[in-house]
Design an enzyme around this catalytic site. Structure first.
Site, mmCIF file in Angstrom:
data_model
loop_
_atom_site.group_PDB
_atom_site.id
_atom_site.type_symbol
_atom_site.label_atom_id
_atom_site.label_comp_id
_atom_site.label_asym_id
_atom_site.label_seq_id
_atom_site.Cartn_x
_atom_site.Cartn_y
_atom_site.Cartn_z
ATOM 1 C CG ASP A 220 -18.161 -70.673 46.424
ATOM 2 O OD1 ASP A 220 -19.186 -71.603 46.041
ATOM 3 O OD2 ASP A 220 -18.067 -70.375 47.395
ATOM 4 C CB ILE A 221 -19.455 -75.183 43.421
ATOM 5 C CG1 ILE A 221 -19.950 -75.905 42.202
ATOM 6 C CG2 ILE A 221 -20.273 -75.149 44.493
ATOM 7 C CD1 ILE A 221 -20.022 -77.504 42.574
ATOM 8 C CD GLN B 132 -15.216 -72.969 58.957
ATOM 9 O OE1 GLN B 132 -15.031 -72.595 60.069
ATOM 10 N NE2 GLN B 132 -14.240 -73.691 58.429
ATOM 11 C CG HIS C 20 -13.350 -71.700 52.888
ATOM 12 N ND1 HIS C 20 -13.715 -72.627 53.808
ATOM 13 C CD2 HIS C 20 -14.625 -70.963 52.499
ATOM 14 C CE1 HIS C 20 -14.961 -72.506 53.968
ATOM 15 N NE2 HIS C 20 -15.526 -71.553 53.575
HETATM 16 P P1 5GP Z 1 -18.440 -71.138 53.787
HETATM 17 O O1 5GP Z 1 -17.986 -72.634 54.380
HETATM 18 O O2 5GP Z 1 -17.525 -70.149 54.105
HETATM 19 O O3 5GP Z 1 -19.956 -70.927 54.363
HETATM 20 O O4 5GP Z 1 -18.452 -71.379 52.573
HETATM 21 C C1 5GP Z 1 -18.400 -72.745 51.830
HETATM 22 C C2 5GP Z 1 -18.252 -72.331 50.402
HETATM 23 O O5 5GP Z 1 -17.788 -73.488 49.453
HETATM 24 C C3 5GP Z 1 -19.495 -72.109 49.681
HETATM 25 O O6 5GP Z 1 -19.619 -70.799 49.229
HETATM 26 C C4 5GP Z 1 -19.870 -73.219 48.521
HETATM 27 O O7 5GP Z 1 -20.355 -72.806 47.461
HETATM 28 C C5 5GP Z 1 -18.523 -73.699 48.188
HETATM 29 N N1 5GP Z 1 -18.229 -75.002 47.867
HETATM 30 C C6 5GP Z 1 -19.041 -76.014 48.417
HETATM 31 N N2 5GP Z 1 -18.732 -77.230 48.073
HETATM 32 C C7 5GP Z 1 -17.845 -76.933 46.806
HETATM 33 C C8 5GP Z 1 -17.363 -77.503 45.847
HETATM 34 O O8 5GP Z 1 -17.598 -78.903 45.885
HETATM 35 N N3 5GP Z 1 -16.487 -77.019 44.923
HETATM 36 C C9 5GP Z 1 -16.617 -75.592 45.069
HETATM 37 N N4 5GP Z 1 -15.677 -75.425 43.923
HETATM 38 N N5 5GP Z 1 -16.871 -74.874 45.852
HETATM 39 C C10 5GP Z 1 -17.697 -75.551 46.936
#
Ligand code: 5GP
Ligand code: ZN
Length: 134
Positions: free
Chosen positions: A29-30, A92, A98
């Site tokens: 995760d970034i 989300q 994911h």
């Molecule tokens: P959620 O949709 O479950 O809230 O989380 C999305 C996750 O994706 C976040 O924790 C965010 O840091 C991660 N994320 C968003 N964009 C990128 C990206 O371009 N690269 C990576 N490695 N992680 C990402």
């Protein structure tokens, strides 16, 4: 707008991939909340667990276990929290399924479960049960 995780899967956006098989990719995760915070993602674009087919769910969760064990072995994690956010109300942000695998270390400062235990509410379980079961 094109899906950012589909681009990561195709290698069009850089990521730190730590696991890959025929159906699944896992990358760091970034915005990690602990060292080794990883996202496990199916190569097939589905939004979340609510619209995924059983095979995709099964491929993802088999990979989740492999990734969890890898993080424990390589980073010395002592446990993992496994989180899946499904739907905007559930926070989300990226609408490609994911699963967050968050390694836990002794005496880390992550308060996920401490937080939810601090907001436990009294409610009528009988009433909720009847609504669900009919
Ligand atoms: P959620 O949709 O479950 O809230 O989380 C999305 C996750 O994706 C976040 O924790 C965010 O840091 C991660 N994320 C968003 N964009 C990128 C990206 O371009 N690269 C990576 N490695 N992680 C990402
Ligand atoms: Zn996608």
């Amino acid at each position: 707008m094109e899906c950012i995780f589909c681009k990561i899967i195709r290698g069009e956006i850089k990521s730190y991939k730590i696991y890959e098989d025929e159906h699944v990719v896992a990358f760091l995760d970034i915005n990690p909340i602990n060292p080794g915070h990883t996202l496990v993602v199916p190569k097939k674009h589905v939004e979340n667990i609510l619209d995924a087919d059983p095979e995709t769910i099964s491929h993802v969760f088999i990979a989740v276990q492999k990734v969890a064990k890898l993080l424990m072995e390589k980073l010395g994690a002592k446990g993992v929290n496994i989180i899946h956010n499904a739907g905007r109300e559930a926070n989300q942000e990226i609408m490609h399924l994911h699963v967050h695998v968050i390694p836990r270390y002794s005496k880390d400062d992550i308060k996920l479960v401490d937080w939810w235990r601090s907001v436990v509410k009294k409610m009528d379980l009988e009433e909720i049960y009847r609504k669900i079961i009919g």
